[in-house]
Write a protein that holds these residues in place. Structure first.
Motif, PDB file in Angstrom:
ATOM      1  N   ILE A  76     -60.790 -14.811   4.997  1.00 38.43           N
ATOM      2  CA  ILE A  76     -61.361 -16.112   5.339  1.00 38.43           C
ATOM      3  C   ILE A  76     -60.976 -16.391   6.784  1.00 38.43           C
ATOM      4  CG2 ILE A  76     -61.390 -18.577   4.761  1.00 38.43           C
ATOM      5  CD1 ILE A  76     -62.086 -17.091   2.261  1.00 38.43           C
ATOM      6  N   TYR A  77     -61.959 -16.613   7.651  1.00 39.54           N
ATOM      7  CA  TYR A  77     -61.585 -16.720   9.062  1.00 39.54           C
ATOM      8  C   TYR A  77     -62.561 -17.598   9.824  1.00 39.54           C
ATOM      9  CZ  TYR A  77     -65.494 -13.687  10.253  1.00 39.54           C
ATOM     10  OH  TYR A  77     -66.767 -13.193  10.424  1.00 39.54           O
ATOM     11  N   TYR A  78     -62.070 -18.036  10.975  1.00 46.52           N
ATOM     12  CA  TYR A  78     -62.940 -18.686  11.960  1.00 46.52           C
ATOM     13  C   TYR A  78     -62.793 -17.932  13.272  1.00 46.52           C
ATOM     14  CZ  TYR A  78     -64.968 -21.641  15.393  1.00 46.52           C
ATOM     15  OH  TYR A  78     -65.757 -22.075  16.427  1.00 46.52           O
ATOM     16  N   VAL A 103     -61.374 -12.848  16.627  1.00 42.26           N
ATOM     17  CA  VAL A 103     -60.853 -12.929  15.257  1.00 42.26           C
ATOM     18  C   VAL A 103     -61.877 -12.358  14.271  1.00 42.26           C
ATOM     19  CG1 VAL A 103     -60.064 -14.531  13.457  1.00 42.26           C
ATOM     20  CG2 VAL A 103     -59.258 -14.800  15.808  1.00 42.26           C
ATOM     21  N   ASP A 104     -63.130 -12.482  14.613  1.00 40.28           N
ATOM     22  CA  ASP A 104     -64.180 -11.855  13.806  1.00 40.28           C
ATOM     23  C   ASP A 104     -63.989 -10.330  13.768  1.00 40.28           C
ATOM     24  OD1 ASP A 104     -67.211 -12.077  12.706  1.00 40.28           O
ATOM     25  OD2 ASP A 104     -67.038 -10.393  14.092  1.00 40.28           O
ATOM     26  N   ALA A 130     -55.466 -13.152  -0.211  1.00 42.29           N
ATOM     27  CA  ALA A 130     -56.266 -13.895   0.761  1.00 42.29           C
ATOM     28  C   ALA A 130     -55.631 -13.757   2.143  1.00 42.29           C
ATOM     29  CB  ALA A 130     -56.356 -15.362   0.372  1.00 42.29           C
ATOM     30  N   LEU A 131     -56.423 -13.264   3.074  1.00 40.59           N
ATOM     31  CA  LEU A 131     -55.985 -13.165   4.469  1.00 40.59           C
ATOM     32  C   LEU A 131     -56.787 -14.174   5.267  1.00 40.59           C
ATOM     33  CD1 LEU A 131     -55.830  -9.262   4.823  1.00 40.59           C
ATOM     34  CD2 LEU A 131     -53.967 -10.857   4.311  1.00 40.59           C
ATOM     35  N   PHE A 132     -56.073 -15.072   5.943  1.00 40.79           N
ATOM     36  CA  PHE A 132     -56.720 -16.130   6.724  1.00 40.79           C
ATOM     37  C   PHE A 132     -56.564 -15.820   8.207  1.00 40.79           C
ATOM     38  CE2 PHE A 132     -57.378 -20.139   4.091  1.00 40.79           C
ATOM     39  CZ  PHE A 132     -57.249 -19.530   2.860  1.00 40.79           C
ATOM     40  N   GLY A 133     -57.635 -15.998   8.971  1.00 39.43           N
ATOM     41  CA  GLY A 133     -57.564 -15.750  10.405  1.00 39.43           C
ATOM     42  C   GLY A 133     -58.125 -16.900  11.217  1.00 39.43           C
ATOM     43  N   SER A 134     -57.450 -17.168  12.321  1.00 41.83           N
ATOM     44  CA  SER A 134     -57.912 -18.231  13.221  1.00 41.83           C
ATOM     45  C   SER A 134     -57.423 -17.956  14.634  1.00 41.83           C
ATOM     46  CB  SER A 134     -57.333 -19.579  12.778  1.00 41.83           C
ATOM     47  OG  SER A 134     -57.569 -20.571  13.764  1.00 41.83           O
ATOM     48  N   PRO A 135     -58.241 -18.214  15.648  1.00 41.46           N
ATOM     49  CA  PRO A 135     -57.709 -18.213  17.011  1.00 41.46           C
ATOM     50  C   PRO A 135     -56.636 -19.294  17.152  1.00 41.46           C
ATOM     51  CG  PRO A 135     -60.116 -18.414  17.009  1.00 41.46           C
ATOM     52  CD  PRO A 135     -59.657 -18.585  15.593  1.00 41.46           C
ATOM     53  N   THR A 136     -55.767 -19.114  18.100  1.00 40.81           N
ATOM     54  CA  THR A 136     -54.757 -20.141  18.408  1.00 40.81           C
ATOM     55  C   THR A 136     -55.399 -21.292  19.173  1.00 40.81           C
ATOM     56  OG1 THR A 136     -52.865 -18.655  18.426  1.00 40.81           O
ATOM     57  CG2 THR A 136     -52.723 -20.558  19.842  1.00 40.81           C
ATOM     58  N   ARG A 137     -55.066 -22.491  18.749  1.00 36.87           N
ATOM     59  CA  ARG A 137     -55.477 -23.701  19.476  1.00 36.87           C
ATOM     60  C   ARG A 137     -54.216 -24.513  19.750  1.00 36.87           C
ATOM     61  NH1 ARG A 137     -59.545 -21.264  20.053  1.00 36.87           N
ATOM     62  NH2 ARG A 137     -61.638 -21.768  19.325  1.00 36.87           N
ATOM     63  N   VAL A 161     -53.769 -23.706  14.034  1.00 38.93           N
ATOM     64  CA  VAL A 161     -55.039 -23.133  13.603  1.00 38.93           C
ATOM     65  C   VAL A 161     -56.175 -24.032  14.093  1.00 38.93           C
ATOM     66  CG1 VAL A 161     -54.044 -22.059  11.537  1.00 38.93           C
ATOM     67  CG2 VAL A 161     -55.077 -24.315  11.355  1.00 38.93           C
ATOM     68  N   THR A 162     -57.360 -23.473  14.138  1.00 39.87           N
ATOM     69  CA  THR A 162     -58.532 -24.251  14.567  1.00 39.87           C
ATOM     70  C   THR A 162     -58.859 -25.339  13.545  1.00 39.87           C
ATOM     71  OG1 THR A 162     -59.863 -22.601  13.421  1.00 39.87           O
ATOM     72  CG2 THR A 162     -59.652 -22.363  15.812  1.00 39.87           C
ATOM     73  N   SER A 163     -59.524 -26.374  14.046  1.00 42.89           N
ATOM     74  CA  SER A 163     -59.971 -27.450  13.141  1.00 42.89           C
ATOM     75  C   SER A 163     -60.973 -26.900  12.130  1.00 42.89           C
ATOM     76  CB  SER A 163     -60.582 -28.601  13.934  1.00 42.89           C
ATOM     77  OG  SER A 163     -61.615 -28.117  14.772  1.00 42.89           O
ATOM     78  N   GLN A 164     -61.728 -25.863  12.534  1.00 41.64           N
ATOM     79  CA  GLN A 164     -62.715 -25.301  11.605  1.00 41.64           C
ATOM     80  C   GLN A 164     -62.028 -24.695  10.382  1.00 41.64           C
ATOM     81  OE1 GLN A 164     -62.688 -24.923  14.914  1.00 41.64           O
ATOM     82  NE2 GLN A 164     -64.744 -25.147  15.740  1.00 41.64           N
ATOM     83  N   LEU A 165     -60.964 -23.895  10.616  1.00 45.31           N
ATOM     84  CA  LEU A 165     -60.277 -23.296   9.463  1.00 45.31           C
ATOM     85  C   LEU A 165     -59.542 -24.373   8.674  1.00 45.31           C
ATOM     86  CD1 LEU A 165     -59.701 -20.682   7.907  1.00 45.31           C
ATOM     87  CD2 LEU A 165     -57.564 -20.516   9.179  1.00 45.31           C
ATOM     88  N   GLN A 166     -58.963 -25.334   9.403  1.00 45.36           N
ATOM     89  CA  GLN A 166     -58.251 -26.414   8.714  1.00 45.36           C
ATOM     90  C   GLN A 166     -59.208 -27.222   7.842  1.00 45.36           C
ATOM     91  OE1 GLN A 166     -54.775 -26.823   8.833  1.00 45.36           O
ATOM     92  NE2 GLN A 166     -55.309 -28.049   7.051  1.00 45.36           N
TER      93      GLN A 166
END
Ligand SMILES: Cc1cc2nc3c(=O)[nH]c(=O)nc-3n(C[C@H](O)[C@H](O)[C@H](O)COP(=O)(O)O)c2cc1C
Length: 208
Positions: free
Chosen positions: A7-9, A15-16, A78-85, A89-94
């Motif tokens: 699950i990622y943004y 990150v994709d 479950a592996l979660f990925g997000s760029p650093t902000r 984590v990004t607001s999208q993943l949050q």
């Protein structure tokens, strides 16, 4: 079969690319069913349109399935990925994590294996705090967080015992170390999950 949800943004594709490597490595194992899911974009269209790379990446994934809570209900790992902000984590993943309340309330997020991956522009750059912030949610889920630690020589090269992390710098392309670090993360989480399934640590998910 072990069920793995990734699950990622990603705004601009780093990150994709990390998520796709995790998926490919897991699928190559032969006993893993993978759901690769990006989370819904929630940024205003004018912000997306203001950056070519962001706009391009949204177009690239437009036809791909978007994560739903069911993907987590389904998963063993479950592996979660997000760029650093700014170290988070990004607001999208949050925003996706914030949709998981009903599953959490039923205890359905517990007893799964979790880990995270991230990317930042600069060295360190908030990578570890991003992963720690992500893991705070996993603790609330009752998840089993499987950190890589220094359990493989690649961790001494990338220096991040919290998860897999890419420093983009001038290029977002994954190098040999990035790929090895991602492979280690996914192989390790899958191995621990298989041990839990088999009761190899003296406890299985069913008896927990
Ligand atoms: C609002 C914002 C905040 C960011 N904060 C940081 C940061 O704290 N440290 C850093 O090194 N990079 C930071 N970056 C850079 C991104 O983390 C980097 O571009 C990202 O990892 C690329 O991932 P993507 O290609 O998957 O979108 C930030 C970028 C944006 C847009």
């Amino acid at each position: 079969m072990t069920k793995l949800a990734i699950i990622y943004y990603s705004s601009t594709g780093t990150v994709d690319a990390m998520a796709r490597r995790l998926a490919a490595t897991a699928e190559a194992a032969g006993d893993v069913e993978v759901r690769l899911r990006h989370v819904a974009e929630i940024a205003p269209q004018e912000a997306i349109d203001s950056q070519d790379a962001w706009k391009q990446h949204r177009a690239d994934v437009a036809d791909e399935p978007v994560a739903t809570p069911d993907d987590l209900d389904w998963a063993d790992v479950a592996l979660f990925g997000s760029p650093t902000r700014y170290g988070h984590v990004t607001s999208q993943l949050q925003a996706f994590i914030d949709t998981l309340g009903p599953l959490w309330a039923q205890g359905k997020l517990a007893d799964k294996v979790y880990a995270g991956f991230t990317a930042s522009q600069t060295h360190h750059g908030g990578q570890e705090s991003t992963l720690l912030n992500l893991y705070t949610s996993f603790f609330h889920f009752g998840g089993i967080v499987v950190a890589p630690g220094y359990t493989d020589p690649v961790k001494f090269a990338d220096g991040n015992p919290y998860g897999a992390a890419k420093v983009t710098g001038a290029t977002t392309e994954l190098d040999e170390n990035d790929l090895a670090s991602l492979d280690h993360l996914v192989n390790r989480t899958l191995a621990i999950s298989r041990r839990l399934e088999a009761g190899g640590n003296g406890a299985s998910r069913d008896s927990a």
